[in-house]
Scaffold this active site. Sequence first.
Site, PDB file in Angstrom:
ATOM      1  N   ILE A  57       0.832  -1.190   0.000  1.00  8.05           N
ATOM      2  CA  ILE A  57       0.000   0.000   0.000  1.00  8.05           C
ATOM      3  C   ILE A  57       0.876   1.252   0.000  1.00  8.05           C
ATOM      4  CG2 ILE A  57      -0.189   0.038   2.529  1.00  8.05           C
ATOM      5  CD1 ILE A  57      -3.095   1.041   2.194  1.00  8.05           C
ATOM      6  N   CYS A  58       0.312   2.341  -0.508  1.00 10.54           N
ATOM      7  CA  CYS A  58       0.938   3.658  -0.464  1.00 10.54           C
ATOM      8  C   CYS A  58       2.194   3.684  -1.347  1.00 10.54           C
ATOM      9  CB  CYS A  58       1.226   4.024   0.984  1.00 10.54           C
ATOM     10  SG  CYS A  58       1.630   5.771   1.260  1.00 10.54           S
ATOM     11  N   ALA A  59       3.364   3.955  -0.775  1.00 12.73           N
ATOM     12  CA  ALA A  59       4.598   4.017  -1.553  1.00 12.73           C
ATOM     13  C   ALA A  59       5.144   2.635  -1.899  1.00 12.73           C
ATOM     14  CB  ALA A  59       5.661   4.802  -0.780  1.00 12.73           C
TER      15      ALA A  59
ATOM     16  N   TYR B 259       0.214   5.243  -3.879  1.00 13.92           N
ATOM     17  CA  TYR B 259      -0.068   6.628  -3.509  1.00 13.92           C
ATOM     18  C   TYR B 259       0.025   7.488  -4.776  1.00 13.92           C
ATOM     19  CZ  TYR B 259      -0.238  10.913  -0.829  1.00 13.92           C
ATOM     20  OH  TYR B 259      -0.625  12.118  -0.318  1.00 13.92           O
TER      21      TYR B 259
ATOM     22  N   SER C 106      -2.812  -0.956  -2.915  1.00 14.56           N
ATOM     23  CA  SER C 106      -3.767   0.071  -2.514  1.00 14.56           C
ATOM     24  C   SER C 106      -3.043   1.410  -2.405  1.00 14.56           C
ATOM     25  CB  SER C 106      -4.441  -0.305  -1.192  1.00 14.56           C
ATOM     26  OG  SER C 106      -5.517   0.568  -0.900  1.00 14.56           O
TER      27      SER C 106
END
Length: 271
Positions: free
Chosen positions: A188-190, A211, A237
């Site tokens: 998720i994210c980075a 992200y 995500s």
Amino acid sequence: LIDRSINQSPQYFSMVRILLSRRSSTSLIALALVGRSQAFSILGSQLAVRQTSSFASRNRNRNMASSSDTSDTQNNNKRVLVPIGDGSEEIETTCITDTLTRFGADVTIASVMPAAADGNTNNALVCTMSRGCKIMADMSIDDDSTSSEWDLIALPGGMPGAEHLRDSKTLTTLLQTQHDAGKMIGAICASPAVVLAANGILTKDDNATCYPAPPFRAALSNPSNDKVVVTGHLITSQGPGTSLEFALMLGEKLYGKEKADQVAAEMLVER
């Protein structure tokens, strides 16, 4: 016990305690105590911590009893690894760990931070997250071995936390082994860009999300605008605001949609 921060000014006191138990699948409870009164002294805070610990113990025991009634043997055997480092995103880390614990998974948090020069790993286990929370890992990633089997490896994002995950040789080996076996990896994210794409686990044929910052999206061959993307055994995500949806999808892939809908309803989440 992990302290988030303590400001001992008489005008403001803030503390987050995260209580971890290595003996139970219901391993993480986060509680926040906030006060703005001159009368709230350090002695009072210590009493509050004792009350918090007592509540956590009672709640953990209730969850253990509930889990034993509702989870079958297969569910109890699901093993999840959540690697973290200094600068990992705390909302994502906690949401993944808490939500999958509710499913009945055995969740292990592993620090990728190196031990001290004298070999002491205690400090390396306590990671300072991206917004200052301190989380104590269950173990060092180097305590694991390539022979360990995980049903899921779930990577929180945050910077420079994702870079620390990327640079861990042990974690890279674990991820490659997991990927080659076609077993679940979540990021998720980075982390989809910084960890998975950088290590060749996300390829040009894989749809993924991350992200929505241009440098991260540029690292993905097929970036998606969806909040959660499932491509085979890879689940990605976008960030803190999508972490609950992400965690529920991880749980769904481990335990099935019926169980995921049940957990979501108990958490008052519509899906």
